[in-house]
Enzyme design. Structure first.
Site, PDB file in Angstrom:
ATOM      1  N   ASP A  17      43.293 -16.042  90.807  1.00 25.86           N
ATOM      2  CA  ASP A  17      43.483 -14.592  90.671  1.00 25.86           C
ATOM      3  C   ASP A  17      43.319 -13.874  92.011  1.00 25.86           C
ATOM      4  O   ASP A  17      42.530 -14.299  92.852  1.00 25.86           O
ATOM      5  CB  ASP A  17      42.458 -14.062  89.655  1.00 25.86           C
ATOM      6  CG  ASP A  17      42.829 -12.686  89.149  1.00 25.86           C
ATOM      7  OD1 ASP A  17      43.963 -12.244  89.362  1.00 25.86           O
ATOM      8  OD2 ASP A  17      41.956 -12.039  88.536  1.00 25.86           O
ATOM      9  N   GLY A  18      44.053 -12.771  92.172  1.00 28.56           N
ATOM     10  CA  GLY A  18      43.861 -11.897  93.338  1.00 28.56           C
ATOM     11  C   GLY A  18      44.968 -11.956  94.378  1.00 28.56           C
ATOM     12  O   GLY A  18      44.798 -11.425  95.477  1.00 28.56           O
ATOM     13  N   ARG A  21      46.081  -8.308  95.219  1.00 33.24           N
ATOM     14  CA  ARG A  21      45.063  -7.540  95.966  1.00 33.24           C
ATOM     15  C   ARG A  21      44.933  -8.079  97.387  1.00 33.24           C
ATOM     16  O   ARG A  21      44.733  -7.335  98.329  1.00 33.24           O
ATOM     17  CB  ARG A  21      43.711  -7.603  95.230  1.00 33.24           C
ATOM     18  CG  ARG A  21      43.609  -6.555  94.134  1.00 33.24           C
ATOM     19  CD  ARG A  21      42.440  -6.798  93.223  1.00 33.24           C
ATOM     20  NE  ARG A  21      42.678  -7.947  92.365  1.00 33.24           N
ATOM     21  CZ  ARG A  21      41.746  -8.604  91.713  1.00 33.24           C
ATOM     22  NH1 ARG A  21      40.483  -8.258  91.837  1.00 33.24           N
ATOM     23  NH2 ARG A  21      42.050  -9.622  90.941  1.00 33.24           N
ATOM     24  N   HIS A  34      51.819 -13.900  96.442  1.00 36.51           N
ATOM     25  CA  HIS A  34      52.045 -15.050  95.553  1.00 36.51           C
ATOM     26  C   HIS A  34      52.416 -16.302  96.363  1.00 36.51           C
ATOM     27  O   HIS A  34      52.015 -17.410  96.042  1.00 36.51           O
ATOM     28  CB  HIS A  34      53.131 -14.737  94.529  1.00 36.51           C
ATOM     29  CG  HIS A  34      52.729 -13.682  93.537  1.00 36.51           C
ATOM     30  ND1 HIS A  34      51.504 -13.685  92.894  1.00 36.51           N
ATOM     31  CD2 HIS A  34      53.367 -12.573  93.089  1.00 36.51           C
ATOM     32  CE1 HIS A  34      51.431 -12.644  92.081  1.00 36.51           C
ATOM     33  NE2 HIS A  34      52.541 -11.942  92.181  1.00 36.51           N
ATOM     34  N   SER A  62      50.721 -16.542  82.789  1.00 39.50           N
ATOM     35  CA  SER A  62      50.214 -16.435  81.418  1.00 39.50           C
ATOM     36  C   SER A  62      51.269 -15.834  80.497  1.00 39.50           C
ATOM     37  O   SER A  62      52.258 -15.244  80.958  1.00 39.50           O
ATOM     38  CB  SER A  62      48.958 -15.552  81.396  1.00 39.50           C
ATOM     39  OG  SER A  62      49.323 -14.197  81.569  1.00 39.50           O
ATOM     40  N   THR A  63      51.021 -15.947  79.198  1.00 35.86           N
ATOM     41  CA  THR A  63      51.951 -15.353  78.222  1.00 35.86           C
ATOM     42  C   THR A  63      51.979 -13.826  78.397  1.00 35.86           C
ATOM     43  O   THR A  63      52.933 -13.176  77.986  1.00 35.86           O
ATOM     44  CB  THR A  63      51.519 -15.698  76.768  1.00 35.86           C
ATOM     45  OG1 THR A  63      50.100 -15.516  76.647  1.00 35.86           O
ATOM     46  CG2 THR A  63      51.841 -17.126  76.416  1.00 35.86           C
ATOM     47  N   LEU A 128      45.276 -38.108  90.907  1.00 42.30           N
ATOM     48  CA  LEU A 128      44.941 -36.783  90.368  1.00 42.30           C
ATOM     49  C   LEU A 128      45.990 -36.322  89.350  1.00 42.30           C
ATOM     50  O   LEU A 128      47.188 -36.389  89.606  1.00 42.30           O
ATOM     51  CB  LEU A 128      44.880 -35.763  91.516  1.00 42.30           C
ATOM     52  CG  LEU A 128      44.712 -34.299  91.078  1.00 42.30           C
ATOM     53  CD1 LEU A 128      43.289 -34.019  90.647  1.00 42.30           C
ATOM     54  CD2 LEU A 128      45.116 -33.342  92.167  1.00 42.30           C
ATOM     55  N   ARG A 187      36.317 -12.900  83.660  1.00 45.17           N
ATOM     56  CA  ARG A 187      36.927 -13.013  82.324  1.00 45.17           C
ATOM     57  C   ARG A 187      37.625 -14.360  82.231  1.00 45.17           C
ATOM     58  O   ARG A 187      37.987 -14.944  83.240  1.00 45.17           O
ATOM     59  CB  ARG A 187      38.036 -11.954  82.141  1.00 45.17           C
ATOM     60  CG  ARG A 187      37.622 -10.556  82.015  1.00 45.17           C
ATOM     61  CD  ARG A 187      38.864  -9.708  81.670  1.00 45.17           C
ATOM     62  NE  ARG A 187      39.840  -9.694  82.752  1.00 45.17           N
ATOM     63  CZ  ARG A 187      39.757  -8.930  83.831  1.00 45.17           C
ATOM     64  NH1 ARG A 187      38.725  -8.122  83.984  1.00 45.17           N
ATOM     65  NH2 ARG A 187      40.675  -8.970  84.761  1.00 45.17           N
ATOM     66  N   ILE A 188      37.909 -14.781  80.980  1.00 42.98           N
ATOM     67  CA  ILE A 188      38.630 -16.039  80.798  1.00 42.98           C
ATOM     68  C   ILE A 188      40.130 -15.813  80.616  1.00 42.98           C
ATOM     69  O   ILE A 188      40.941 -16.709  80.850  1.00 42.98           O
ATOM     70  CB  ILE A 188      37.990 -16.868  79.663  1.00 42.98           C
ATOM     71  CG1 ILE A 188      38.608 -18.246  79.574  1.00 42.98           C
ATOM     72  CG2 ILE A 188      38.057 -16.170  78.334  1.00 42.98           C
ATOM     73  CD1 ILE A 188      37.705 -19.287  79.017  1.00 42.98           C
ATOM     74  N   GLU A 200      31.325 -24.895  82.252  1.00 42.81           N
ATOM     75  CA  GLU A 200      30.529 -24.050  83.132  1.00 42.81           C
ATOM     76  C   GLU A 200      31.512 -23.161  83.883  1.00 42.81           C
ATOM     77  O   GLU A 200      32.584 -23.622  84.289  1.00 42.81           O
ATOM     78  CB  GLU A 200      29.754 -24.911  84.143  1.00 42.81           C
ATOM     79  CG  GLU A 200      28.749 -25.844  83.511  1.00 42.81           C
ATOM     80  CD  GLU A 200      27.558 -25.102  82.901  1.00 42.81           C
ATOM     81  OE1 GLU A 200      27.195 -24.022  83.424  1.00 42.81           O
ATOM     82  OE2 GLU A 200      27.004 -25.601  81.901  1.00 42.81           O
TER      83      GLU A 200
HETATM   84  C1  FPP Z   1      47.234 -14.066  90.202  1.00 36.22           C
HETATM   85  O1  FPP Z   1      47.145 -12.987  91.078  1.00 36.22           O
HETATM   86  C2  FPP Z   1      48.523 -14.794  90.232  1.00 36.22           C
HETATM   87  C3  FPP Z   1      49.455 -14.863  89.239  1.00 36.22           C
HETATM   88  C4  FPP Z   1      49.313 -14.154  87.974  1.00 36.22           C
HETATM   89  C5  FPP Z   1      50.715 -15.628  89.275  1.00 36.22           C
HETATM   90  C6  FPP Z   1      51.188 -16.423  90.424  1.00 36.22           C
HETATM   91  C7  FPP Z   1      50.410 -17.615  90.845  1.00 36.22           C
HETATM   92  C8  FPP Z   1      50.677 -18.236  92.009  1.00 36.22           C
HETATM   93  C9  FPP Z   1      51.761 -17.744  92.901  1.00 36.22           C
HETATM   94  C10 FPP Z   1      49.929 -19.433  92.446  1.00 36.22           C
HETATM   95  C11 FPP Z   1      50.649 -20.724  92.158  1.00 36.22           C
HETATM   96  C12 FPP Z   1      52.072 -20.690  92.091  1.00 36.22           C
HETATM   97  C13 FPP Z   1      52.943 -21.567  91.557  1.00 36.22           C
HETATM   98  C14 FPP Z   1      54.363 -21.257  91.694  1.00 36.22           C
HETATM   99  C15 FPP Z   1      52.577 -22.820  90.863  1.00 36.22           C
HETATM  100  P1  FPP Z   1      47.552 -11.529  90.579  1.00 36.22           P
HETATM  101  O2  FPP Z   1      49.011 -11.348  90.753  1.00 36.22           O
HETATM  102  O3  FPP Z   1      47.056 -11.313  89.182  1.00 36.22           O
HETATM  103  O4  FPP Z   1      46.785 -10.633  91.611  1.00 36.22           O
HETATM  104  P2  FPP Z   1      45.880  -9.355  91.323  1.00 36.22           P
HETATM  105  O5  FPP Z   1      44.805  -9.800  90.359  1.00 36.22           O
HETATM  106  O6  FPP Z   1      45.318  -9.034  92.677  1.00 36.22           O
HETATM  107  O7  FPP Z   1      46.759  -8.289  90.766  1.00 36.22           O
END
Ligand code: FPP
Length: 233
Positions: A17-18, A21, A34, A62-63, A128, A187-188, A200
């Site tokens: 996440d993030g 930001r 991203h 996510s969905t 892995l 959060r989950i 954990e």
């Molecule tokens: C979380 O940050 C990221 C996502 C919801 C989606 C994208 C994930 C990636 C690009 C990493 C791996 C990628 C691939 C293609 C396997 P956010 O957009 O929710 O950021 P925020 O919380 O700062 O708004």
């Protein structure tokens, strides 16, 4: 950092996440965030493999993420396509198993085909196991599992935790001992809902693109200092 190599979590889940930001903080576009996030993932996968982690499940889409602007969703799908091309080029040659969880039926045909090819080509490897959660939601996964159970004629008394687990996308994969979430959110968010009951949790304040291998090791170290009782004494 003194990680106990004989007590590594077998399965680690990561809520990456993030990204946005991080981009905002650094004056970049969302997609650059991203893109950096995807790079962080590649570096982490390589290092987790070297450390000897057996299973890594990462939350990529996510969905609920479909609610984002069309342009951002398209850009994430393009990144995913690039990531899959690289997976096919790199991971199929090396010792990785790459799999996917989530409802892939909503994805474009070419992405579904690439996912299937990578899974097929890596399924017999020993290294892995990387599971990428795409169009994944824990509740959605449980609903799909229950539907499959009903379709296959499962009788009422045959419904057990073990049986339901076998219908989940993660069938055959041990539950995650450790779930890491970056960006300071606690959060989950519908990630591994069924599987995380005894996990954990470790929360890092770092935005995902800044999450380093040392941060990853810190999370493992923190995990190793916890007292896991699984509801017992
Ligand atoms: C979380 O940050 C990221 C996502 C919801 C989606 C994208 C994930 C990636 C690009 C990493 C791996 C990628 C691939 C293609 C396997 P956010 O957009 O929710 O950021 P925020 O919380 O700062 O708004």
């Amino acid at each position: 950092m003194n990680i106990d190599m004989s007590n590594l979590p077998e399965h680690i889940g990561i809520i990456m996440d993030g990204n946005r930001r991080w981009a905002k903080k650094n004056g970049f576009s969302k997609i650059k965030g991203h893109r950096e996030g995807a790079n962080t993932l590649k570096i982490l996968v390589e290092n987790a493999s070297k450390l000897g982690i057996k299973y890594l499940t990462v939350y990529a889409f996510s969905t609920e993420n479909w609610k984002r602007e069309e342009n951002e969703v398209n850009e994430i799908m393009n990144l995913l396509r690039e990531f899959l091309i690289e997976c096919e080029r790199k991971y199929t040659k090396e010792d990785y198993v790459v799999g996917f969880i989530g409802d892939s039926s909503a994805l474009t045909q070419d992405i579904q085909d690439r996912m299937r090819r990578v899974s097929e080509k890596t399924k017999d490897k020993k290294g892995l196991h990387l599971y990428i959660a795409i169009n994944y939601g824990g509740r959605d996964e449980i609903i799909r599992a229950v539907r499959k159970m009903v379709e296959s004629g499962t009788k009422e008394l045959e419904i057990t935790e073990k049986r339901l687990s076998e219908y989940l996308d993660t069938s055959g994969v041990p539950d995650p001992e450790l779930i890491i979430r970056t960006s300071g959110e606690m959060r989950i968010s519908n990630f591994l809902t069924w599987q995380s009951v005894y996990s954990e949790f470790y929360f890092s304040d770092k935005y995902w693109p800044d999450f380093s291998i040392d941060d990853f090791k810190l999370a493992i170290l923190d995990f190793q200092n916890r007292n896991r009782r699984f509801g017992g004494i």
